[in-house]
Write a protein that holds these residues in place. Sequence first.
Motif, PDB file in Angstrom:
ATOM      1  N   CYS A  41       0.838  -1.214   0.000  1.00  0.00           N
ATOM      2  CA  CYS A  41       0.000   0.000   0.000  1.00  0.00           C
ATOM      3  C   CYS A  41       0.871   1.262   0.000  1.00  0.00           C
ATOM      4  O   CYS A  41       0.540   2.254   0.663  1.00  0.00           O
ATOM      5  N   LEU A  78      -4.337   4.685   4.224  1.00  0.00           N
ATOM      6  CA  LEU A  78      -3.855   3.336   4.485  1.00  0.00           C
ATOM      7  C   LEU A  78      -2.652   3.321   5.432  1.00  0.00           C
ATOM      8  O   LEU A  78      -2.056   2.278   5.671  1.00  0.00           O
ATOM      9  N   ASP A 115     -10.490  -4.906   0.629  1.00  0.00           N
ATOM     10  CA  ASP A 115     -10.154  -4.328  -0.676  1.00  0.00           C
ATOM     11  C   ASP A 115      -9.717  -2.880  -0.481  1.00  0.00           C
ATOM     12  O   ASP A 115     -10.500  -2.045  -0.021  1.00  0.00           O
ATOM     13  N   VAL A 116      -8.445  -2.625  -0.797  1.00  0.00           N
ATOM     14  CA  VAL A 116      -7.875  -1.296  -0.545  1.00  0.00           C
ATOM     15  C   VAL A 116      -7.728  -0.489  -1.834  1.00  0.00           C
ATOM     16  O   VAL A 116      -7.201   0.626  -1.811  1.00  0.00           O
ATOM     17  N   SER A 127      -9.031   3.063  -1.704  1.00  0.00           N
ATOM     18  CA  SER A 127      -8.661   3.925  -0.570  1.00  0.00           C
ATOM     19  C   SER A 127      -7.426   4.731  -0.931  1.00  0.00           C
ATOM     20  O   SER A 127      -6.438   4.163  -1.378  1.00  0.00           O
ATOM     21  N   LEU A 145      -3.153   0.909   8.270  1.00  0.00           N
ATOM     22  CA  LEU A 145      -2.980  -0.480   7.825  1.00  0.00           C
ATOM     23  C   LEU A 145      -1.494  -0.820   7.715  1.00  0.00           C
ATOM     24  O   LEU A 145      -1.031  -1.868   8.172  1.00  0.00           O
ATOM     25  N   LYS A 147      -0.251   2.602  -5.946  1.00  0.00           N
ATOM     26  CA  LYS A 147      -1.566   2.161  -6.435  1.00  0.00           C
ATOM     27  C   LYS A 147      -1.462   1.575  -7.834  1.00  0.00           C
ATOM     28  O   LYS A 147      -0.671   2.057  -8.643  1.00  0.00           O
TER      29      LYS A 147
END
Length: 240
Positions: A58, A82, A73-74, A77, A85, A61
Amino acid sequence: MEDEAVVRLNSVTKSYRLGSVSVRALTDVSVEVRRGDFVALAGPSGSGKTTLLNLIGCIDKPDSGRVAIGGVDVTDSPLHRLAGLRLNTLGFIFQTFNLVPVLTAYENVEYPLLMKNVPRRERDERVRRWLAKVDIEAQAKQRPDQLSGGQRQRVAIARAMAGDPKLVLADEPTANLDSETAARILDLLVEINRATGCTFVFSTHDTSLIARARRLLRIRDGRIVQHAPAGEVRQEEAFV
Ligand SMILES: Nc1ncnc2c1ncn2[C@@H]1O[C@H](COP(=O)(O)OP(=O)(O)OP(=O)(O)O)[C@@H](O)[C@H]1O
Ligand SMILES: [Mg+2]
């Protein structure tokens, strides 16, 4: 039922812009990493290993496709959303160790725990426990420039693990080490994987390290060309 896949990438594509040129780094990559697995991501220079780890971590992208981490599901975002996370679920180990030069080994391991507001007593317990596990207790007060490469990487492993991550991403963690030290660092990661059940994905050029993984993801020109249990890979096939 809980999704057993810690990482799920579906048909991911990623390009970089270089001036007016677009460089394709990943094409139609689908990957699943199961909980507790120990995966080698192997491929030649420029094949897309770091790009793939950055998407899983993360840090970047995809242009298209879906990314799910820990069953979430990121894809949609924004990266700044994130950060939690990354801090709470992921651990990172880098080729160049990336320790903070002005902090001691102890303070480097402590640093992410401070960011997570772990109370002092628990912080101290976790830092000491992990420095002991990576056998750096005696060097706890030394700064990175007072440590060998292998010792620095041990500190970086302790730093990644002290946060109690579910998934550790290691981008060529042994590339700056001699082969004997590299093998010992890999042994240490395997041992941690067995003891904690934490999932590991590490990238490597080094074919001798592939044998230590449980699964092999082989990447070439931005495409996954093999996804197999590492034990099934014959040595002559292992060359990347
Ligand atoms: N920031 C960037 N801007 C432009 N192109 C990039 C960028 N990062 C990577 N690339 C290109 O994307 C492709 C994949 O690069 P990547 O760094 O993922 O490969 P790698 O497998 O990690 O290589 P290495 O083993 O040398 O670290 C390469 O063609 C590379 O030149
Ligand atoms: Mg790379």
